[in-house]
Design an enzyme around this catalytic site. Structure first.
Site, PDB file in Angstrom:
ATOM      1  N   GLN A 109      34.427  34.666  55.764  1.00  0.00           N
ATOM      2  CA  GLN A 109      35.437  35.631  56.169  1.00  0.00           C
ATOM      3  C   GLN A 109      34.986  36.436  57.386  1.00  0.00           C
ATOM      4  OE1 GLN A 109      36.123  36.478  51.488  1.00  0.00           O
ATOM      5  NE2 GLN A 109      37.113  37.982  52.785  1.00  0.00           N
ATOM      6  N   ARG A 161      39.089  41.104  45.946  1.00  0.00           N
ATOM      7  CA  ARG A 161      40.322  41.451  46.626  1.00  0.00           C
ATOM      8  C   ARG A 161      40.554  42.968  46.619  1.00  0.00           C
ATOM      9  NH1 ARG A 161      45.810  38.024  46.439  1.00  0.00           N
ATOM     10  NH2 ARG A 161      46.926  39.169  48.030  1.00  0.00           N
ATOM     11  N   CYS A 162      39.511  43.715  46.981  1.00  0.00           N
ATOM     12  CA  CYS A 162      39.715  45.146  47.097  1.00  0.00           C
ATOM     13  C   CYS A 162      38.707  45.693  48.081  1.00  0.00           C
ATOM     14  CB  CYS A 162      39.545  45.858  45.762  1.00  0.00           C
ATOM     15  SG  CYS A 162      37.876  45.824  45.133  1.00  0.00           S
ATOM     16  N   GLU A 217      45.242  44.337  49.593  1.00  0.00           N
ATOM     17  CA  GLU A 217      44.516  44.583  48.354  1.00  0.00           C
ATOM     18  C   GLU A 217      45.072  45.717  47.514  1.00  0.00           C
ATOM     19  OE1 GLU A 217      40.340  43.153  50.387  1.00  0.00           O
ATOM     20  OE2 GLU A 217      41.003  45.199  50.569  1.00  0.00           O
TER      21      GLU A 217
END
Lengths: 178, 784, 149, 292
Positions: free
Chosen positions: B220, B367-368, B737
């Site tokens: 990423q 995902r945060c 998110e």
């Protein structure tokens, strides 16, 4: 030990001497070079590797290629015909049924076989049908809508086989084929 | 050329995604789709033990297997100084161990072979002689004086990693001493795993002639990886190219540098051939970084009338064997101090202690944004606990304590400056949409009949867009982000960005930003990213930072182009640039609508007909350093029904009102929220990673780690309010998110609400049917 | 995992003890026994297929006899690695005569399974291990009583 | 995940299968769909040297009612069962079970014979078939034999198959009039194994249960028939009180252990809840559709 395996994939014959233990998904990806079929979980849980074996959805990471010797295999690469997207592809595009795209081929192959059985499904029936395919991005809602879109389109095509959905489909094509 | 807004497809349009064209045809190019000439395959030998000395590694049988070319061990790497590598949290991590393993499934050796299947057979033939050591799995036990030492390599001979605190301790303690009412809960947020459907992997290719190392990698953050690679290996940075191709989901799990990437690179350098390494799902689940594992004790002090005053939180963070969390350097516990949430508090004090255990590295995201889920879960649970103690409606207590819309920018009790918000409006909208009053009436009727339903609220505040360089860096690299735009003579453009999509649709949304700013149709704009040889330097996509940082850079770069274009417009229109204005996606002479030029006209002029005082060309670069973070928020309401015979929880309805400021593409934002909600529900009801006392992970495949299917996932009902960020160039805030952060407490609160009349004040997630059933049984409320 | 049990064996304490010190005899009782390599009288390496039905992993165990106190007590420590898994076990046997022809055998076994088998097979591990170990010690009785019949 | 190498054979008749089983005794494994076995092979928890695929053996895909029994060939897939009107109308419990095996795609290749012969206590068919008093036919070179499923299911992953025998078919006695069967599985998500599941079959005569079958999934080393519960309800009216007591007795028959699917006492309680529910459903079906 090796074994001679002959498969028809998307209408094209492929044959090779392969190890007995070669998984069907590796035949498709490595021998036939069709990498649209993905591997997600290795334990027949996620459905990213779903292809049609003689028209029936199968998790190709849980079959050995030799088990399917002589079979007709359909993968995502065979969906588009003559530059026209299959209604399921169009549905996923129009309804934002994909994000990272990794589960998408398997999800579409499952859906196509399902719609042949059940051309006018409820949302719940679609959810049930795709419950062997995991998606981590979409939360499934837009996938359900995409399958409904395809169902409508396939029903319409069935009803009026000669009049291709003109304007919308053309616009989509222009958008998608790039 | 068109100046029709729909044809331009700029801000606010649900433009269909450009990237879909290849994915729908099976033409995506994910890591495992890459095949280079002569490519070899690598597979990894992993430790069955959570803690053991390695007495010897015998690779002779593996090396005797035809097709096996090399077996790489820690000793080989040690000779090259590569047995250890730095983590993104300034710790160090074993690439391959020299003498001991510290978690189950840790990499021990790597087999390189001509074929994937042979490499796997080679792995089975490598004989490792282990001497098992007692592992420490429980972080509380890890802090006891006689606990086994996880990291004897460190100077500090303790399992304690760091202590971090935020807020005003004295003032907080004082408020607690004087408080009319206090509530306290122990909250455990278990380990979970992002489990993107694509696992991690790479193809490393070292070109002996040029000395250049190219690594195609599931990452990423390609640029950050390139710099780390260069620092670790000593290879000059221009001789390293990291390419992040199509990524099958990231969610934070593809931020860290995993040993497999490094070993494959070494293998390629050693063999001179490309080397592919692809994890299988068990490896991915067992050894890649994990989220959470936070043991939280939270207290809230308030007045009897429900006014919240102070928050006190102590936390033990289990980071496993290596502190490999990807946090901004100054924040060992990430942005956990956002824990005061959407509420006015006079004071707060938050402490976090990081601990080593014999588990794989923890503390990455799920995902945060960095540790925000943990913070939001805590405060949203505590508000409900307070409401319950005061016998007040949880919606009313929230309304009473919200930071009011006119209070922004608002300085939180732990020092964050919230940019904008309107919390009452979002909650009000959610309550109306779900008919909150009607649900409460229904609940009362059902309760009278012995039926169990619950309504749970979460009114969360996110903190995203890391971040301002004065505060944020990773290993010293400031967390700006970047964009480079080149407009071609015929009016199309290429946009290169420093962030990297993993399904968020950057190829579409970033084109929309440029379309909006330049009036070029979105279909004429190509977005490129993920290749460090071509993209400008950026910190990557995670923590919902792409739109707040690179999105801002894109708008600013486009505006730089527009400034130059204005001069060209003046030249073409034969007026002073000061007499030209930008109206409806074209330039016109002020007050003379008929006299205008489009950006396409200008682009051509930039290469064919430019004034002598201007350079040719039409391009710009921007490195955007945000002045602050952005603070998206939302109000979620969840309705659950509980089966009294089984304890099964079913989500009946879930309304999500999100506010992420101005929206680029509503279709994509909706999709992000659906996905986020599903990944919020997953740990609330299903997912958790546990270990037995020997350190064996008990959920090592998707048969045991329960990802929700379409059948368990409810129909999400989404809506929005719009409170733009005042400091972002186009008022956006980031959204990827929010839903993952906001959803778990709404679900937990709903279940606790359903059981609150039995005296239940808290349930840890995942809320399993047996936890619920046990409560029902204890209170005689189970179906008999 | 901790297991223990008691067997009443119709054999003399000495006969049982001799049996216990014979690696070939002991190994023949191991479930899924495949082969044996003897390095020393008290150090041997049996290869066994651990599992049930078709679910099986082949381990070569490194077994060392320990704490041999003739004729009442013997212990052994075993250790093996295979297929991403490892097995570590310590077992001990205590013998007390009931008569010249009958002996009480108390046994204890502590087994630790690590790696893939522990992760994947957790739901079946305990009951399966219990059964196989019980079978193992039960086999002693059968073999020892056979010649007497 | 890559399995160990093996030799593959797809014989075209049973004698060839027996020959192969004899030649490679202990090293050969029957492949009947492989949806459970292939993942085990990929994890290298099963590494047979020979894999004998039954797909080309004729006569193993019968699905028909004949001579007072439903005959289910070993190679009948779950999807075939799920879609069979005959099964859905007259053997609703088998339909229920086939509809909750793994997930819809797995069911396309998973076979009933494989489900039963794999003898995983978590598999869904055995409990339902126990409740229905199914028999199995085993064919080997020394002849064919039929035995009750109770006798066939020996232990976890262990069956009564001997030597070169192959499970060829399952026979379920056709239900008399006023019969109903049902299977309810408690699972956290599609594709997961059951926390617990219960299959029930009842026949009513003059308002009382003349025959009762109850089978339990994943609460012991193998599928369990709750015989005491069956005996209790036999001859009684299926009223609320008798169903509750039957459910309690069924829970007593469970031998659950604590694992990822829940604590043992929870599973036992679930057997009670599910038995009551599944019995009510079976009785309802017997009353409603059992006119035949």
């Amino acid at each position: 030990m090796t074994q001679h395996v002959k498969l028809t994939i998307n209408g094209r014959p492929y044959e090779a001497d392969v190890p007995s233990r070669l998984l069907l998904v590796h035949f498709i990806r490595e021998v036939a070079g069709l990498t649209g079929t993905h591997i997600g979980c290795d334990t027949t849980s996620c459905g990213a590797c779903t292809v049609l074996v003689n028209g029936t959805p199968a998790k190709s990471c849980t079959l050995f290629a030799v088990q399917t010797d002589g079979a007709n295999i359909s993968t995502v690469e065979g969906l588009e015909q003559g530059g026209t997207l299959h209604p399921i592809q169009e549905g996923f595009y129009e309804e934002h049924g994909l994000q990272c795209g990794f589960c998408t081929p398997g999800m579409m192959m499952t859906s196509i076989a399902f719609l042949q059985e059940n051309p006018d499904p409820t949302d719940d029936e679609i959810r049930h049908a795709i419950s062997g395919n995991l998606c981590r991005c979409t939360g499934y809602m837009q996938i359900v809508k995409a399958v409904q879109y395809a169902a409508r389109k396939m029903r319409d095509e069935q009803a009026t086989p000669n009049t291709a959905d003109s304007s919308a489909a053309t616009a989509t094509e222009a958008e998608v084929i790039r | 050329m068109t100046t029709d807004a729909a044809a331009i497809g700029g801000m606010g349009h649900s433009v269909k995604r450009k990237e879909d064209a290849r994915f729908l045809r099976g033409k995506g190019r994910y890591i495992d789709d890459i095949k280079l000439p002569g490519m070899l395959y690598m597979d990894i030998v992993r430790s069955p033990y959570a803690h053991a000395n390695i007495k010897s590694i015998d690779a002779s049988k593996a090396l005797a297997l035809p097709g096996v070319l090399a077996v790489i061990t820690g000793k080989d790497l040690d000779a090259a100084g590569l047995a250890w590598m730095p983590t993104l949290m300034s710790d160090k991590q074993m690439v391959l161990p020299v003498d001991r393993v510290v978690y189950q499934a840790q990499e021990v050796a790597a087999v390189v072979a001509t074929e994937r299947y042979i490499a796997a057979d080679g792995v089975a033939l490598v004989e490792v002689d282990y001497e098992p050591l007692p592992p420490v799995i429980d972080p509380f036990k890890a802090l006891e004086p006689d606990a086994p030492l996880v990291r004897p390599d460190r100077e500090a001979q303790t399992n304690h990693i760091w202590h971090w605190e935020s807020g005003d301790k004295a003032r907080t303690d004082q408020l607690f001493n004087e408080a009319e009412v206090t509530v306290k809960e122990h909250i455990y947020l278990p380990r979970i795993h992002v489990s993107s459907i694509e696992t991690c992997g790479c193809v490393a290719s070292f070109d002996k002639v040029s000395g250049k190392l190219t690594v195609y990698m599931t990452t990423q953050a390609p640029h950050a990886i390139r710099t780390v690679y260069s620092l670790v290996t000593g290879i000059q940075e221009h001789k390293i190219r990291i390419v992040s191709p199509d990524i099958g989901g990231g969610f934070g799990g593809k931020v860290p540098v995993y040993p497999g990437y490094v070993i494959a690179s070494v293998a390629s350098i050693q063999t001179g051939l490309p080397v592919k390494w692809i994890e299988d799902r068990s490896e991915n689940l067992q050894a890649d970084s994990f989220a959470r594992d936070y043991h939280i004790t939270a207290e809230l002090a308030a007045k009897n009338d429900g006014t919240m005053q102070a928050l006190r939180v102590k936390t033990l963070a289990d980071h496993g064997a290596f502190d490999a969390a990807a946090n901004p350097s100054k924040f060992p516990a990430g942005l956990f101090s956002i824990i005061t949430g959407s509420y006015r508090l006079d004071a707060a004090h938050v402490e976090v202690d990081g601990v080593y255990t014999n588990k794989p590295s923890g503390g990455v995201a799920y995902r945060c944004s960095f540790r925000v889920t943990e913070a939001v879960h805590t405060i949203e649970r505590m508000v409900d606990t307070l409401a319950q103690k005061l016998q007040r409606d949880p919606a009313a207590v929230r309304m009473q304590n919200f930071i009011q819309p006119d209070a922004f920018p608002y300085k939180s009790a732990t020092g964050w400056e919230y940019d904008s918000g309107n919390y009452p409006a979002a909650l009000q909208k959610a309550m109306e949409k779900i008919d909150y009053a009607g649900l409460r009436r229904e609940q009362a009727e059902k309760r009278a009949r012995g039926e169990l339903m619950g309504i749970g609220i979460s009114t969360f505040t996110e903190i995203v867009g890391a971040g301002p360089s004065h505060t944020f860096d990773i290993l010293g690299i400031k967390m700006f982000d970047s964009c480079e735009i080149r407009v071609h003579p015929t009016g199309s453009a290429i946009v290169r960005i420093g962030v990297q999509t993993q399904g968020q649709g950057h190829e579409t949304t970033f084109a929309q930003i440029v379309a909006e700013e330049l009036g070029l149709p979105v279909e004429n704009i190509t977005v490129e990213h993920g290749d460090t040889d071509t993209a400008p330097y950026g910190l990557g996509t995670y923590a919902s930072r792409s739109t707040p940082t690179a999105g801002a850079a894109t708008a600013v770069a486009a505006r730089k182009i527009r400034d130059k274009a204005k001069k060209l417009a003046g030249h073409l229109l034969e007026v002073s640039p000061d007499d030209v204005e930008w109206v409806d996606y074209h330039f016109q002479v002020k007050g003379v609508p008929g006299r205008s030029v489009t950006m396409k006209d200008i682009a051509f002029a930039a290469y064919t007909n430019f004034p002598p005082d201007l350079e040719a060309g039409l391009e710009a670069v921007d490195y955007y350093d945000p002045p602050n973070l952005t603070f998206p928020f939302g109000a979620y309401i969840c309705v659950v029904d509980i089966d009294r015979g089984t304890g099964m929880v079913k989500i009946r309805r879930f309304v999500a009102v999100d506010d992420c400021g101005n929206i680029i593409n509503p279709m994509i934002v909706d999709g992000q929220i659906h996905g986020g909600l599903t990944m919020g529900m997953a740990p609330a009801l299903f997912e958790a990673i546990t270990y037995d006392e020997n350190g064996n992970m008990q959920q090592s495949n998707f048969m045991d780690y329960l990802l929700p299917t379409a059948m368990e996932t409810p129909v999400w009902e989404t809506d929005k309010t719009t409170t733009p960020s005042p400091h972002h160039p186009f008022g956006a805030k980031g959204v990827g998110e929010s839903a993952t952060v906001g959803a778990p407490p709404a679900i937990a609160n709903a279940v606790v609400d359903a059981l609150s009349h039995l005296g239940v004040t808290h349930l840890d997630i995942p809320i399993t049917p047996w936890k619920v059933y046990q409560i029902l049984q204890e209170h005689g409320a189970a179906e008999s | 995992m901790h297991f223990e049990g008691t067997q009443q064996i119709k054999a003399s304490q000495r006969a049982i003890f001799e049996f216990l010190l014979d690696p070939n005899k002991v190994a023949s009782c191991a479930p899924g026994f495949i082969s044996m390599e003897i390095l020393a009288p008290d150090h041997f390496k049996p290869t066994i297929g651990i599992g049930v039905g078709a679910v099986k992993a082949k381990f070569t165990l490194d077994v060392q006899l320990q704490d041999v106190r003739e004729p009442t007590h013997a212990a052994m420590k075993g250790h093996g690695v295979a297929a991403g898994s490892a097995v570590d076990m310590v077992a001990s046997v205590d013998l007390s005569p009931v008569s010249d022809a009958e002996t009480t055998m108390n046994w204890i076994a502590d087994v630790t399974v690590s790696g893939t088998i522990a992760s994947v097979g957790a739901r079946l591990l305990d009951s399966t291990a219990q059964k196989q170990i019980t079978k193992f010690f039960d086999c002693f009785r059968q073999k020892l009583e056979q010649p007497a019949q | 995940m890559i399995p160990d190498d093996f030799t593959y054979a797809a014989p075209t008749n049973l004698p060839q299968v027996w020959d192969l089983l004899r030649q490679h005794e202990g090293d050969a494994k029957i492949l009947a769909g492989g949806q459970s076995h292939i993942p085990l092979m990929k994890l290298r928890l099963a590494s047979p040297a020979y894999l004998i695929d039954l797909r080309n053996v004729p006569g193993l895909t019968t699905l028909a009612e004949r001579d007072g029994s439903l005959i289910i060939g070993a190679m009948v897939t779950e999807t075939t069962l799920e879609r069979s009107p005959l099964v859905r109308q007259r053997y609703a419990g088998i339909y229920d079970a086939s509809a909750v095996v793994a997930d819809p795609i797995v069911r396309n290749f998973a076979t009933v014979g494989g489900n039963v012969a794999h003898a995983d206590p978590a598999n869904d068919h055995p409990a339902m078939l126990l409740a229905l008093r199914a028999n199995v036919t085993l064919q080997g070179s020394r002849g064919s034999r039929t035995m009750s499923l109770d006798d066939f299911m020996v232990d976890t992953f262990e069956t009564a198959l001997q030597g070169d025998e192959v499970l060829s078919e399952i026979r379920v006695p056709s239900p008399p009039p006023q019969s109903g069967s049902a299977y309810i599985k408690l699972e956290r998500k599609v594709g997961d194994y059951a926390i617990a599941a219960v299959g029930a079959a009842v026949t009513l005569e003059n308002g009382v249960c003349s025959r009762v079958g109850i089978g339990l999934t994943n609460v012991g080393p193998k599928a369990i028939r709750a015989t005491q519960a069956e005996t209790f309800l036999t001859g009684k009216q299926p009223d609320d009180a008798s169903i509750r007591e039957t459910a309690r007795l069924a829970a007593d028959a469970a031998q659950p252990t604590t694992d990822l699917h829940g604590p043992a006492d929870y599973k036992r309680a679930m057997v009670q809840t599910l038995t009551a529910r599944v019995l009510r459903l079976a009785v309802q079906r017997a009353t409603a559709g059992g006119g035949q």
